[in-house]
Write an enzyme that holds these catalytic residues in place. Structure first.
Site, PDB file in Angstrom:
ATOM      1  N   SER A   1      11.752   1.214   6.761  1.00 48.11           N
ATOM      2  CA  SER A   1      11.355  -0.030   6.576  1.00 48.11           C
ATOM      3  C   SER A   1      12.537  -0.998   6.942  1.00 48.11           C
ATOM      4  O   SER A   1      13.652  -0.891   7.048  1.00 48.11           O
ATOM      5  CB  SER A   1      10.878  -0.361   5.206  1.00 48.11           C
ATOM      6  OG  SER A   1       9.830  -1.169   5.006  1.00 48.11           O
ATOM      7  N   ARG A   2      12.209  -2.261   7.528  1.00 50.86           N
ATOM      8  CA  ARG A   2      12.956  -3.107   7.930  1.00 50.86           C
ATOM      9  C   ARG A   2      14.093  -3.837   7.000  1.00 50.86           C
ATOM     10  O   ARG A   2      15.179  -3.889   7.028  1.00 50.86           O
ATOM     11  CB  ARG A   2      12.475  -4.199   8.781  1.00 50.86           C
ATOM     12  CG  ARG A   2      11.755  -3.996   9.910  1.00 50.86           C
ATOM     13  CD  ARG A   2      10.918  -5.070  10.694  1.00 50.86           C
ATOM     14  NE  ARG A   2      10.109  -5.547   9.717  1.00 50.86           N
ATOM     15  CZ  ARG A   2       9.428  -6.889   9.677  1.00 50.86           C
ATOM     16  NH1 ARG A   2       9.200  -7.325  10.891  1.00 50.86           N
ATOM     17  NH2 ARG A   2       8.543  -7.011   8.698  1.00 50.86           N
TER      18      ARG A   2
ATOM     19  N   LYS B   1      -5.477   1.623   7.643  1.00 55.18           N
ATOM     20  CA  LYS B   1      -6.580   1.024   8.299  1.00 55.18           C
ATOM     21  C   LYS B   1      -6.131  -0.657   8.456  1.00 55.18           C
ATOM     22  O   LYS B   1      -5.263  -0.829   7.649  1.00 55.18           O
ATOM     23  CB  LYS B   1      -7.871   1.155   7.301  1.00 55.18           C
ATOM     24  CG  LYS B   1      -7.742   0.918   5.922  1.00 55.18           C
ATOM     25  CD  LYS B   1      -7.526  -0.594   5.472  1.00 55.18           C
ATOM     26  CE  LYS B   1      -8.025  -1.541   5.930  1.00 55.18           C
ATOM     27  NZ  LYS B   1      -7.937  -2.959   4.921  1.00 55.18           N
TER      28      LYS B   1
ATOM     29  N   ILE C   1       0.753  -1.129  -0.091  1.00 57.88           N
ATOM     30  CA  ILE C   1       0.107  -0.160   0.059  1.00 57.88           C
ATOM     31  C   ILE C   1       0.970   1.365  -0.002  1.00 57.88           C
ATOM     32  O   ILE C   1       0.728   2.386  -0.601  1.00 57.88           O
ATOM     33  CB  ILE C   1      -0.890  -0.157   1.122  1.00 57.88           C
ATOM     34  CG1 ILE C   1      -2.094   0.945   0.932  1.00 57.88           C
ATOM     35  CG2 ILE C   1      -0.232   0.253   2.566  1.00 57.88           C
ATOM     36  CD1 ILE C   1      -2.980   0.698  -0.279  1.00 57.88           C
TER      37      ILE C   1
ATOM     38  N   ASP D   1      -9.737  -7.940   7.048  1.00 54.60           N
ATOM     39  CA  ASP D   1      -8.951  -6.849   6.462  1.00 54.60           C
ATOM     40  C   ASP D   1      -9.623  -6.011   5.293  1.00 54.60           C
ATOM     41  O   ASP D   1      -9.612  -4.913   5.408  1.00 54.60           O
ATOM     42  CB  ASP D   1      -7.483  -7.407   6.013  1.00 54.60           C
ATOM     43  CG  ASP D   1      -6.715  -6.462   5.422  1.00 54.60           C
ATOM     44  OD1 ASP D   1      -6.022  -5.674   6.251  1.00 54.60           O
ATOM     45  OD2 ASP D   1      -6.716  -6.280   3.981  1.00 54.60           O
TER      46      ASP D   1
HETATM   47  P1  NAP Z   1       2.422  -5.348   2.964  1.00 51.59           P
HETATM   48  O1  NAP Z   1       2.704  -5.382   1.514  1.00 51.59           O
HETATM   49  O2  NAP Z   1       2.778  -6.870   3.594  1.00 51.59           O
HETATM   50  O3  NAP Z   1       3.359  -4.318   3.556  1.00 51.59           O
HETATM   51  C1  NAP Z   1       3.415  -3.954   4.969  1.00 51.59           C
HETATM   52  C2  NAP Z   1       4.915  -3.588   5.308  1.00 51.59           C
HETATM   53  O4  NAP Z   1       5.237  -3.440   6.691  1.00 51.59           O
HETATM   54  C3  NAP Z   1       5.941  -4.683   4.933  1.00 51.59           C
HETATM   55  O5  NAP Z   1       6.600  -4.472   3.733  1.00 51.59           O
HETATM   56  C4  NAP Z   1       7.087  -4.460   5.999  1.00 51.59           C
HETATM   57  O6  NAP Z   1       8.086  -3.863   5.511  1.00 51.59           O
HETATM   58  C5  NAP Z   1       6.541  -3.677   7.017  1.00 51.59           C
HETATM   59  N1  NAP Z   1       6.401  -4.403   8.438  1.00 51.59           N
HETATM   60  C6  NAP Z   1       6.660  -3.731   9.531  1.00 51.59           C
HETATM   61  N2  NAP Z   1       6.294  -4.490  10.554  1.00 51.59           N
HETATM   62  C7  NAP Z   1       5.855  -5.620   9.929  1.00 51.59           C
HETATM   63  C8  NAP Z   1       5.410  -6.941  10.572  1.00 51.59           C
HETATM   64  N3  NAP Z   1       5.549  -7.199  12.103  1.00 51.59           N
HETATM   65  N4  NAP Z   1       4.854  -7.803   9.779  1.00 51.59           N
HETATM   66  C9  NAP Z   1       4.996  -7.756   8.158  1.00 51.59           C
HETATM   67  N5  NAP Z   1       5.455  -6.628   7.961  1.00 51.59           N
HETATM   68  C10 NAP Z   1       5.818  -5.595   8.675  1.00 51.59           C
HETATM   69  O7  NAP Z   1       1.027  -4.927   3.525  1.00 51.59           O
HETATM   70  P2  NAP Z   1       0.218  -4.049   2.662  1.00 51.59           P
HETATM   71  O8  NAP Z   1      -0.796  -4.458   1.656  1.00 51.59           O
HETATM   72  O9  NAP Z   1       0.859  -2.861   2.301  1.00 51.59           O
HETATM   73  O10 NAP Z   1      -0.876  -3.595   3.950  1.00 51.59           O
HETATM   74  C11 NAP Z   1      -0.421  -2.787   5.142  1.00 51.59           C
HETATM   75  C12 NAP Z   1      -1.479  -2.152   5.740  1.00 51.59           C
HETATM   76  O11 NAP Z   1      -2.189  -1.379   4.643  1.00 51.59           O
HETATM   77  C13 NAP Z   1      -2.419  -2.980   6.416  1.00 51.59           C
HETATM   78  O12 NAP Z   1      -3.245  -2.743   7.457  1.00 51.59           O
HETATM   79  C14 NAP Z   1      -3.763  -3.033   5.153  1.00 51.59           C
HETATM   80  O13 NAP Z   1      -5.029  -3.409   5.667  1.00 51.59           O
HETATM   81  C15 NAP Z   1      -3.610  -1.556   4.778  1.00 51.59           C
HETATM   82  N6  NAP Z   1      -4.098  -1.615   3.266  1.00 51.59           N
HETATM   83  C16 NAP Z   1      -3.871  -2.216   2.194  1.00 51.59           C
HETATM   84  C17 NAP Z   1      -4.153  -2.287   1.067  1.00 51.59           C
HETATM   85  C18 NAP Z   1      -4.001  -3.296   0.016  1.00 51.59           C
HETATM   86  O14 NAP Z   1      -4.545  -3.227  -1.159  1.00 51.59           O
HETATM   87  N7  NAP Z   1      -2.618  -3.989   0.166  1.00 51.59           N
HETATM   88  C19 NAP Z   1      -5.156  -1.363   0.692  1.00 51.59           C
HETATM   89  C20 NAP Z   1      -5.451  -0.498   1.801  1.00 51.59           C
HETATM   90  C21 NAP Z   1      -4.958  -0.501   2.974  1.00 51.59           C
HETATM   91  P3  NAP Z   1       9.630  -4.361   6.239  1.00 51.59           P
HETATM   92  O15 NAP Z   1       9.730  -5.764   6.135  1.00 51.59           O
HETATM   93  O16 NAP Z   1      10.589  -3.686   5.309  1.00 51.59           O
HETATM   94  O17 NAP Z   1       9.637  -3.669   7.400  1.00 51.59           O
END
Ligand code: NAP
Length: 312
Positions: free
Chosen positions: A37-38, A92, A15, A170
């Site tokens: 980011s980590r 969110k 996101i 989610d």
């Molecule tokens: P994602 O692709 O997994 O990205 C989350 C990032 O957070 C990871 O790249 C990771 O980067 C970091 N992170 C830090 N602590 C973490 C942990 N304990 N476990 C896993 N990752 C960790 O997820 P995302 O889809 O972007 O979603 C993130 C948030 O945005 C969620 O709450 C989701 O509901 C919301 N969201 C997502 C979307 C969508 O379409 N994907 C849409 C709207 C909102 P590092 O490992 O580099 O730290």
């Protein structure tokens, strides 16, 4: 003219890249000053840090952070950011539990910074027109159908099936963020069934029956294994006909009228950043826990079924 908010984005996953960076780049209200980011590397030549503590120690001037990590990781980072005197934009859902979000709201108020618990789906183009049209109607019932393919939309995101990852809630909480915005009366969980794969901790499907304060039924059907056409639809039956919101709130049809395809979903994040800037400049917060409360209530009320294992 007010200076742009100097913003760092934390949690550089899907996101952050898909929506936050483009919205920030197009905004005159916010300037990207760093990413955190980590893993990964710098973005657009901006400074990059592995931890928010390193960002604070760097001496870079920061006014605010946008937290794009999964919900389980958000509270600790938000608490630290508030201590630094940074304004905080929460993706969110705003946290993994209700109590932690309330504590963050209180901490932000005590520190005099803005906390924005964002609900991006509320910024879809059809949502505010739907809210206005429904405000004076008698609601007879509603259905919420949110069925998507987790393998396509959340590839490899194991956190989503971990405790506190929300599973199918989610995306489902996005539907509830719209429903709590457009329906004129509060509504409550009446009964619920939640399906959790045998090898996972969070739901892959759920069926929730709500009732509003006047007794109208609102049925919600969530599924993470939808093949073929995907559904993010809300249909509301009223005394003046049917209101339908399709594509996550982007497309609105009222009383049989032709659907108005108002805008692409990409419009949501520019709207979120405008709202964040308005809150920061006004010195206020926006923390609505209503969608999170309904998800928590669904878990409190639900019959839990163990279903087939899920693997990517
Ligand atoms: P994602 O692709 O997994 O990205 C989350 C990032 O957070 C990871 O790249 C990771 O980067 C970091 N992170 C830090 N602590 C973490 C942990 N304990 N476990 C896993 N990752 C960790 O997820 P995302 O889809 O972007 O979603 C993130 C948030 O945005 C969620 O709450 C989701 O509901 C919301 N969201 C997502 C979307 C969508 O379409 N994907 C849409 C709207 C909102 P590092 O490992 O580099 O730290």
């Amino acid at each position: 003219m007010t200076a742009p908010i100097r913003l760092a984005v934390v949690g550089m996953g899907k996101i952050a890249h898909d929506q936050h960076l483009p919205a920030i780049a197009a905004s005159s209200n916010v300037d990207l000053v760093a990413t955190v980011s980590r893993q990964g590397g710098s973005v657009e030549g901006r400074p990059f840090f592995h931890d928010v503590r390193d960002l604070a120690d760097s001496g870079i001037a920061v006014d605010a952070v946008a937290l794009c990590t999964p919900p389980q990781a958000r509270r600790a980072i938000a608490e630290y950011a508030i201590e630094q005197g940074w304004h905080v934009f929460l993706e969110k859902p705003p946290g993994a539990t209700l109590a932690e979000v309330v504590a963050l709201r209180d901490a932000a108020a005590a520190r005099g910074v803005t906390l924005f618990a964002s609900w991006h789906s509320r910024y879809a183009a059809g949502v505010e027109p739907a809210r206005h049209w429904l405000a004076d109607r008698e609601i007879r019932g509603a259905s919420i159908i949110w069925r998507e393919n987790v393998r396509h939309w959340h590839p490899g995101q194991d956190w989503i099936f971990e405790p506190g990852g929300f599973g199918v809630f989610d995306p489902g909480i996005n539907a509830l963020s719209i429903a709590t915005r457009i329906l004129p009366r509060p509504f409550f969980v009446d009964h619920a069934e939640i399906d959790i794969p045998g090898n996972r901790a969070s739901p892959i499907a759920a069926r929730i029956g709500f009732r509003d304060a006047a007794g109208a039924e609102i049925a919600m059907d969530l599924d993470f294994l939808q093949e073929g056409p995907q559904s993010w639809d809300i249909v509301v039956e009223t005394d003046a006909g049917t209101l339908s919101l399709f594509r996550g709130g982007a497309v609105l049809s009222i009383a049989g009228g032709a659907p108005a395809d108002a805008a692409e979903l990409h419009g949501e994040y520019p709207g979120l950043y405008r709202r964040f800037a308005t809150l920061v400049h006004a010195g206020t917060s926006d923390v609505d826990v209503a969608p999170l409360r309904l998800v928590a209530d669904a878990f409190l009320r639900a019959r839990i079924n163990r279903v087939a294992d899920f693997d990517w």
